[in-house]
Write a protein that holds these residues in place. Structure first.
Motif, mmCIF file in Angstrom:
data_model
loop_
_atom_site.group_PDB
_atom_site.id
_atom_site.type_symbol
_atom_site.label_atom_id
_atom_site.label_comp_id
_atom_site.label_asym_id
_atom_site.label_seq_id
_atom_site.Cartn_x
_atom_site.Cartn_y
_atom_site.Cartn_z
ATOM 1 N N CYS A 187 0.814 -1.379 -0.080
ATOM 2 C CA CYS A 187 -0.049 -0.029 0.092
ATOM 3 C C CYS A 187 1.000 1.194 0.005
ATOM 4 C CB CYS A 187 -1.010 0.051 1.282
ATOM 5 S SG CYS A 187 -1.699 1.637 1.461
ATOM 6 N N CYS A 229 -3.668 8.754 0.066
ATOM 7 C CA CYS A 229 -3.700 7.563 -0.969
ATOM 8 C C CYS A 229 -3.990 8.043 -2.404
ATOM 9 C CB CYS A 229 -5.243 6.743 -0.463
ATOM 10 S SG CYS A 229 -5.651 5.662 -1.813
ATOM 11 N N CYS A 236 -6.605 0.306 -7.291
ATOM 12 C CA CYS A 236 -5.512 0.101 -6.409
ATOM 13 C C CYS A 236 -4.926 -1.062 -7.361
ATOM 14 C CB CYS A 236 -6.008 -0.003 -5.196
ATOM 15 S SG CYS A 236 -4.714 -0.254 -4.209
#
Ligand code: 13P
Ligand code: SF4
Length: 370
Positions: free
Chosen positions: A105, A230, A320
């Motif tokens: 991530c 993000c 993602c």
């Protein structure tokens, strides 16, 4: 005599198989392993992976499910920090497997424990920590086990997007100041729900002395927000909200709180991935929704709710890429190796890091109260 490496089936064998062959072999492996294995899947996983998950959920739900299962193997279709949390919360005899180790991530990578400890020391040097004020470190689930452990040993906690409001509420009653890592947007959006003004929040840039702030600014701040974000949710912009409202009259805008403050302020509702799913599923037939979160979740929701008009908030693909690393091929590879008695890509947190991160995660679960 064959070595361990020879016994492990190579992933290359799987890349040439058809989708159908892969799907059939995953199910056959699952059948063979029976209750010894559980496959957990995050909502952002692609359709051809999530269809094999026994249980799915948002990052909070998956951590609770991991703490409750008795399966010997937890195959985690999600990203690295989620698999780590599953291992921390799991039982000593359980093994957690991440089918592709490239599933990280980028937000979690924006804070290292060394940077966090250095920041804490700098705050102690100017008397903000260790003085009369009470300061709590809170980390988003999207962080390393080492940062969770840091929070565990400093009276802090872990939170996710589904319980951040509840946990902030409890911590704000007891603490004068909170240091939140690594997602500045979730921190800012949650602080704003408690009426904390933007002038009471500062951003900590780990590359600068005192995070780029003066001692006075840090002293006055109620929230210190780590400079992380993000990249997927950062793609939603204010103009997307304006445009969709213009193009689709009556549309409701529903976004994940990792979106910027400005986007969240312009939206109608915000919440975790599970909240987004529940809200749309419970909505009136014929209602119109523009959703600001990862594309796999949005397209699946649109298929599941044909009675509603569902749009992705941004016209470009908000995917993602690291979640996408978990593929049917890597899942099949991990499962068939398990059948052969080989545990591949095990995620293991050890020693003091495990003990201290468990404190922060258990504190989260008990404070979440569900
Ligand atoms: P959830 O807490 O909604 O599962 O979100 C996790 C995540 O990584 C969102 O980007
Ligand atoms: Fe990390 Fe963003 Fe992907 Fe969530 S969507 S796993 S925060 S990069």
């Amino acid at each position: 005599m064959s070595t361990v490496l020879e016994a492990i089936k190579p992933i290359e064998e799987y890349l040439v198989l058809t989708d159908e062959e892969i799907a059939t072999r995953i199910e056959a492996a699952r059948e063979e392993l029976g209750s010894r294995v559980v496959i957990l899947g995050h909502h952002y996983q692609r359709d051809d992976v999530i269809r094999h998950a026994d249980l799915h959920g948002d990052s909070y739900q998956l951590s609770v499910l991991a703490s409750q299962t008795n399966a010997e193997f937890i195959v985690f279709c999600g990203v690295h920090f989620m698999a780590e949390s599953a291992d921390i919360l799991g039982k000593p005899n359980q093994q957690v497997i991440l089918p592709d180790l490239g599933a990280g991530c980028s937000m979690a990578d924006m804070a290292s424990v060394d940077q966090v400890e250095d920041a804490w020391d700098q705050l102690a040097e100017i008397g903000i920590i260790g003085g009369s004020r009470r300061v709590a470190p809170i980390t988003y689930m999207n962080s390393s086990a080492e940062i969770k452990a840091f929070c565990g040993r400093n009276d802090g906690v872990v939170c996710t997007s589904s319980n951040a409001t509840k946990l902030f509420g409890q911590y704000l009653k007891e603490y004068d100041k909170m240091f939140f890592f690594p997602d500045q947007h979730l921190g800012r959006n949650t602080g704003a729900k408690f009426g904390i003004g933007l002038d009471e929040m500062v951003v900590w840039n780990p590359k600068e002395e005192l995070g780029g702030n003066t001692a006075e600014e840090l002293d006055n701040a109620r929230l210190i927000l780590w400079r992380g974000h993000c990249s997927v949710h950062g793609r939603f912009k204010e103009w997307h909200v304006d445009k969709i409202r213009e193009d689709v009259p009556g549309v409701k805008v529903l976004v994940h709180p990792e979106c910027t403050y400005e986007v969240v302020q312009k939206s109608d509702l915000n919440g975790s991935t599970s909240y987004i799913i529940k809200t749309v599923e419970a909505a009136e037939p014929g209602s119109k929704w523009a959703i600001g979160t990862e594309v796999n979740l949005v397209t699946r929701l649109a298929k599941r709710c044909p009675d509603k008009e569902i749009h992705l908030l941004a016209p470009d693909l908000c995917m993602c890429a690291t979640m996408y690393r978990i593929s049917p091929q890597s899942l099949c590879w991990a499962m068939e190796n398990l059948v052969n008695g080989e545990v591949v890509n095990e995620i293991k947190v050890r020693g003091v890091t495990k003990e201290e991160s468990l404190i922060a995660l258990e504190r989260m679960i008990s404070m979440s109260g569900d």
